[in-house]
Design an enzyme around this catalytic site. Structure first.
Site, PDB file in Angstrom:
ATOM      1  N   SER A  14       0.816  -1.223   0.000  1.00 30.70           N
ATOM      2  CA  SER A  14       0.000   0.000   0.000  1.00 30.70           C
ATOM      3  C   SER A  14       0.844   1.264   0.000  1.00 30.70           C
ATOM      4  CB  SER A  14      -0.922   0.012   1.226  1.00 30.70           C
ATOM      5  OG  SER A  14      -0.147   0.036   2.419  1.00 30.70           O
ATOM      6  N   HIS A  55      13.606  -3.434   0.601  1.00 31.25           N
ATOM      7  CA  HIS A  55      13.598  -2.365   1.613  1.00 31.25           C
ATOM      8  C   HIS A  55      15.006  -1.803   1.807  1.00 31.25           C
ATOM      9  CE1 HIS A  55       9.490  -2.133   3.094  1.00 31.25           C
ATOM     10  NE2 HIS A  55       9.413  -3.448   3.064  1.00 31.25           N
TER      11      HIS A  55
END
EC number: 2.7.1.156
Length: 195
Positions: A14, A55
């Site tokens: 998201s 990440h």
């Protein structure tokens, strides 16, 4: 005086981690302070390994200090410095790790009072991090929108994530839910957003 606390939740992909990073980078540059990333993920399978690597690549341009802390959040405290801008990613992974740590030969999820103690300790640690940091952002997955599971352990996990979300939102200055990369503020500077 405690630093700011922001809670960000959202579904998978998201944009919650990217948004959290942007919030902290902007503040850290302005304050000329250190960026700290508390990572709860464990590379237990190929998918998780790839997510962790992504990440890490996303953070590569900034000088993030990374603390690998999949459980026992309090162990990260000595590494937090005054006025740090701290991102803890993520609560849902931490919860799964804690529920399946062994104690007296059993998993915490099977022991009465085990998770209550871990949750209390985590909330105390969040308070201690706030006392040191300029801004703490906690990221969590929104898993409660999914169809209820018939499995006892999954139900217990859902109950715990719901409780922890409520407690952390109550403590937060800002509470944000991410959808499609867009932030929806449910709470801002102590005010509940009206929709």
């Amino acid at each position: 005086m405690s630093g700011k606390l922001t809670f960000i939740s959202g579904g998978v992909r998201s944009g919650k981690s990217a948004y959290a990073e942007k919030l902290l980078i902007k503040g850290a540059i302005t304050a000329e302070s250190r960026l700290v990333y508390i990572a709860s993920g464990r590379a237990v399978d190929e998918e998780m390994k790839k997510r962790i690597e992504k990440h890490q690549l996303d953070r590569a341009e900034q000088a993030w200090t990374t603390i690998e802390q999949p459980a026992n959040l309090y162990e990260a405290l000595p590494f937090i410095q005054q006025n740090d801008f701290v991102l803890w990613d993520c609560l849902t992974t931490w919860l799964a790790n804690e529920l399946y740590t062994k104690q007296d030969g059993q998993f915490c999820i099977q022991l009465d009072g085990c998770m209550e103690n871990k949750a209390k300790q985590m909330l105390e640690t969040v308070d201690e991090i706030r006392k040191k940091s300029a801004h703490l952002v906690i990221v969590s997955n929104e898993v409660l929108d999914e169809f209820p599971s018939p499995y006892k352990e999954t139900k217990k996990y859902s109950e715990w994530i719901g409780r922890l979300h409520q407690k952390l939102v109550a403590l937060s200055d800002d509470a944000i839910e991410m959808d499609y990369g867009l932030p929806q503020y449910w709470k801002r500077e102590g005010q509940v957003a009206v929709r």
